[in-house]
Motif scaffolding. Structure first.
Motif, short mmCIF file in Angstrom:
data_model
loop_
_atom_site.label_atom_id
_atom_site.label_comp_id
_atom_site.label_asym_id
_atom_site.label_seq_id
_atom_site.Cartn_x
_atom_site.Cartn_y
_atom_site.Cartn_z
N PHE A 113 0.84 -1.20 0.00
CA PHE A 113 0.00 0.00 0.00
C PHE A 113 0.88 1.25 0.00
O PHE A 113 0.67 2.16 -0.81
CB PHE A 113 -0.92 0.01 1.23
N LEU A 114 1.85 1.29 0.92
CA LEU A 114 2.75 2.45 0.99
C LEU A 114 3.46 2.67 -0.34
O LEU A 114 3.53 3.80 -0.83
CB LEU A 114 3.81 2.24 2.08
N SER A 115 3.96 1.62 -0.91
CA SER A 115 4.71 1.73 -2.16
C SER A 115 3.84 2.28 -3.29
O SER A 115 4.23 3.23 -3.98
CB SER A 115 5.26 0.35 -2.53
N VAL A 116 2.67 1.70 -3.46
CA VAL A 116 1.78 2.12 -4.55
C VAL A 116 1.30 3.56 -4.35
O VAL A 116 1.41 4.40 -5.25
CB VAL A 116 0.58 1.15 -4.68
N MET A 117 0.77 3.84 -3.17
CA MET A 117 0.21 5.17 -2.93
C MET A 117 1.28 6.25 -2.97
O MET A 117 1.09 7.31 -3.57
CB MET A 117 -0.52 5.21 -1.57
N ASN A 118 2.42 6.00 -2.35
CA ASN A 118 3.48 7.02 -2.33
C ASN A 118 4.10 7.22 -3.70
O ASN A 118 4.55 8.32 -4.02
CB ASN A 118 4.53 6.68 -1.28
N SER A 119 4.09 6.19 -4.52
CA SER A 119 4.58 6.35 -5.88
C SER A 119 3.68 7.32 -6.66
O SER A 119 4.17 8.25 -7.31
CB SER A 119 4.62 4.98 -6.57
N TYR A 120 2.38 7.11 -6.58
CA TYR A 120 1.45 8.02 -7.26
C TYR A 120 1.51 9.42 -6.66
O TYR A 120 1.49 10.42 -7.39
CB TYR A 120 0.02 7.49 -7.21
N LEU A 121 1.58 9.51 -5.34
CA LEU A 121 1.66 10.83 -4.71
C LEU A 121 2.93 11.57 -5.14
O LEU A 121 2.91 12.77 -5.38
CB LEU A 121 1.62 10.71 -3.18
N GLY A 122 4.03 10.83 -5.23
CA GLY A 122 5.28 11.44 -5.70
C GLY A 122 5.14 11.99 -7.11
O GLY A 122 5.65 13.07 -7.42
N LEU A 123 4.44 11.25 -7.94
CA LEU A 123 4.22 11.70 -9.32
C LEU A 123 3.35 12.95 -9.37
O LEU A 123 3.71 13.94 -10.00
CB LEU A 123 3.57 10.58 -10.15
N TYR A 147 -3.50 1.55 10.44
CA TYR A 147 -2.13 1.10 10.16
C TYR A 147 -1.20 2.20 9.66
O TYR A 147 0.01 2.10 9.79
CB TYR A 147 -2.15 -0.01 9.11
N LEU A 148 -1.79 3.23 9.08
CA LEU A 148 -1.00 4.25 8.42
C LEU A 148 -1.53 5.63 8.73
O LEU A 148 -2.68 5.78 9.14
CB LEU A 148 -1.07 4.06 6.89
N TYR A 149 -0.72 6.62 8.48
CA TYR A 149 -1.21 7.99 8.54
C TYR A 149 -0.64 8.76 7.36
O TYR A 149 0.38 8.37 6.79
CB TYR A 149 -0.88 8.68 9.88
N PHE A 150 -1.32 9.82 7.00
CA PHE A 150 -0.85 10.65 5.89
C PHE A 150 -0.07 11.81 6.47
O PHE A 150 -0.62 12.62 7.23
CB PHE A 150 -2.02 11.16 5.04
N ASN A 151 1.20 11.90 6.14
CA ASN A 151 2.06 12.98 6.59
C ASN A 151 1.90 14.13 5.60
O ASN A 151 2.48 14.11 4.53
CB ASN A 151 3.52 12.50 6.64
N GLN A 152 1.09 15.09 5.95
CA GLN A 152 0.76 16.21 5.05
C GLN A 152 2.00 16.98 4.61
O GLN A 152 2.13 17.35 3.45
CB GLN A 152 -0.24 17.15 5.73
N GLY A 153 2.92 17.21 5.54
CA GLY A 153 4.12 17.98 5.22
C GLY A 153 5.01 17.31 4.18
O GLY A 153 5.63 17.97 3.36
N LYS A 154 5.05 15.99 4.21
CA LYS A 154 5.88 15.26 3.25
C LYS A 154 5.06 14.68 2.11
O LYS A 154 5.60 14.04 1.21
CB LYS A 154 6.64 14.14 3.96
N ASN A 155 3.74 14.89 2.16
CA ASN A 155 2.85 14.39 1.12
C ASN A 155 3.02 12.90 0.86
O ASN A 155 3.14 12.47 -0.28
CB ASN A 155 3.04 15.17 -0.19
N LYS A 156 3.05 12.13 1.94
CA LYS A 156 3.17 10.69 1.76
C LYS A 156 2.54 9.95 2.93
O LYS A 156 2.35 10.51 4.02
CB LYS A 156 4.62 10.28 1.60
#
Length: 164
Positions: A113-123, A147-156
């Motif tokens: 989940f982290l990998s997929v979502m953060n990849s799209y967010l990075g894009l 299980y997770l949280y969204f770090n707004q400052g780092k957008n991930k």
């Protein structure tokens, strides 16, 4: 600057040019000039890099219409995320939501989940996508918040320590 970049910018005198691996885009105001340099580019690629320029992947059009390139849609003065890329992101969210609805995710699934979502967010962070990002994040199933949280400052997304 590698040899191909040098060839495009210095020898062909192209000011607006972008490249990623084997994809490149050339923008020039003179369509006839672009037609003329296709042969030179084809020869350079073959003679120096042993690459063949695909004849069906050359597009000549007015820059005002925009062009798709690397998951984006480029127009003068603005770059948008391509519709297909947005759609793929929405589909990825739905797949991840289905996973968490069916069972408690294991470590590998959380990391996926982290990998997929953060990849799209990075894009999408390369574009002006504040509203799109808000819309996408609202679609993420609230159960993932265990299980997770969204770090707004780092957008991930970040994995919560207690749930590793």
């Amino acid at each position: 600057m590698n040899s191909f970049d040098h060839f495009i910018k210095k020898e062909l005198k192209i000011k607006y040019y972008g490249r990623y691996v084997d994809d490149f885009i050339i923008i020039h105001k003179n369509k006839d000039y672009l037609k003329k340099i296709i042969k030179e580019i084809r020869e350079y690629l073959f003679n120096n890099l042993k690459l063949i320029l695909h004849p069906k992947k050359i597009y000549l059009q007015n820059s005002l219409k925009g062009v798709k390139f690397l998951g984006s849609f480029i127009k003068p003065h603005r770059i948008y995320i391509a519709s297909r890329t947005k759609g793929n992101f929405f589909q990825a969210i739905e797949r991840q939501n289905q996973l968490v609805k069916n069972h408690q995710p294991n470590r590998e699934e959380k990391e996926s989940f982290l990998s997929v979502m953060n990849s799209y967010l990075g894009l999408i962070n390369h574009y002006q996508t504040y509203n799109l990002k808000r819309k996408l994040l609202k679609r993420v199933n609230a159960y993932w918040e265990n299980y997770l949280y969204f770090n707004q400052g780092k957008n991930k997304f970040v994995l919560k320590r207690k749930n590793i």
